[in-house]
Write a protein that holds these residues in place. Sequence first.
Motif, short mmCIF file in Angstrom:
data_model
loop_
_atom_site.label_atom_id
_atom_site.label_comp_id
_atom_site.label_asym_id
_atom_site.label_seq_id
_atom_site.Cartn_x
_atom_site.Cartn_y
_atom_site.Cartn_z
N LEU A 24 12.36 82.05 67.91
CA LEU A 24 13.42 82.51 68.82
C LEU A 24 14.13 83.74 68.23
O LEU A 24 14.38 84.71 68.93
N LEU A 25 14.44 83.68 66.94
CA LEU A 25 15.12 84.81 66.31
C LEU A 25 14.24 86.05 66.29
O LEU A 25 14.71 87.17 66.45
N ARG A 26 12.94 85.84 66.11
CA ARG A 26 12.01 86.97 66.07
C ARG A 26 11.73 87.56 67.46
O ARG A 26 11.10 88.61 67.57
N LEU A 54 16.88 74.71 71.03
CA LEU A 54 16.84 75.59 69.86
C LEU A 54 17.97 76.63 69.91
O LEU A 54 18.63 76.89 68.90
N ALA A 55 18.18 77.21 71.09
CA ALA A 55 19.23 78.22 71.22
C ALA A 55 20.61 77.60 70.95
O ALA A 55 21.47 78.22 70.29
N TYR A 56 20.82 76.39 71.44
CA TYR A 56 22.09 75.71 71.19
C TYR A 56 22.29 75.48 69.69
O TYR A 56 23.37 75.72 69.14
N THR A 57 21.24 75.01 69.02
CA THR A 57 21.32 74.74 67.58
C THR A 57 21.60 76.01 66.80
O THR A 57 22.47 76.04 65.91
N LEU A 58 20.89 77.08 67.11
CA LEU A 58 21.07 78.35 66.40
C LEU A 58 22.45 78.93 66.66
O LEU A 58 23.04 79.57 65.78
N GLY A 62 25.53 79.60 63.85
CA GLY A 62 25.99 80.96 63.63
C GLY A 62 24.90 82.01 63.55
O GLY A 62 25.17 83.14 63.13
N TYR A 63 23.68 81.67 64.00
CA TYR A 63 22.59 82.66 64.00
C TYR A 63 22.44 83.34 65.36
O TYR A 63 21.85 84.41 65.45
#
Length: 261
Positions: A24-26, A54-58, A62-63
């Motif tokens: 997701l970050l990539r 995943l978006a909720y967790t990140l 704070g990512y």
Amino acid sequence: MTTTDEQNIDERKFVVALARGLELLRAFRSGETMLGNRDFVERTGLPKATVNRLAYTLTTLGYLRYDEMLGKYALDAGVLSLGYALLAGTTTLELARPHMQALAREIGAAVSLGCRDGLDMIYLETIRSETALTLGLAPGSRLSMLTSSMGRAYLAVQPEDARRALIAELRDVAGGGEAADALVDATLRSVDEYASGGCCYSFRDWHGDVNAAAVPFREPRDGRWLILSSSGPASSMGEDVFRSVVGPRLRALAQRLGQVG
């Protein structure tokens, strides 16, 4: 998932959820600030429900940062802190920077240092010439292995089986067909050139007015491959300049910084 060599995965140790979160970050590309769930789904191939979790967790960690008005996510400070930790820990970068500055002044072109990130090459540093108008991507920018001299230099020093698997994956990501085949052919020619001349080139493959050369070397501290590259406008720096001037000087600098393949 395309960021790890599948033949080297130990499934007993591999954490799939962590890998998906990093995907997701990539998904963010150079110049992009906001992505929505649909963008994440399209770029990662993950189910929407998985992307939501995943978006909720990140975001919680704070990512990522969620903009309620736009309904989209932006990279947050947690990612930036990781980037600073990488750059601060790259002693080779500190050693290379003054040499890169001197070379950029000497040849009148941008000089960059990068490494592999998934199927891309990511820029750790770029020094632009102070004496001429030069091209150069900022740290954090990414380029495909197929189109960039930096990526071709990385491929050139990989074991044959690993290189063949990477190129096949890159061809698929490029969409297959004649255009992808042409890029693969150009990449393989560049790999052959490295074997005979110690340098890889990209002449107008990444951009219609950009020529570039690159040389790989092993970082002394941990043995990973780093890539030195130089790029300039094709209209004023032709292939002959890169072959006769830029390439040899890049290779000489790479030999001072580490073990050249």
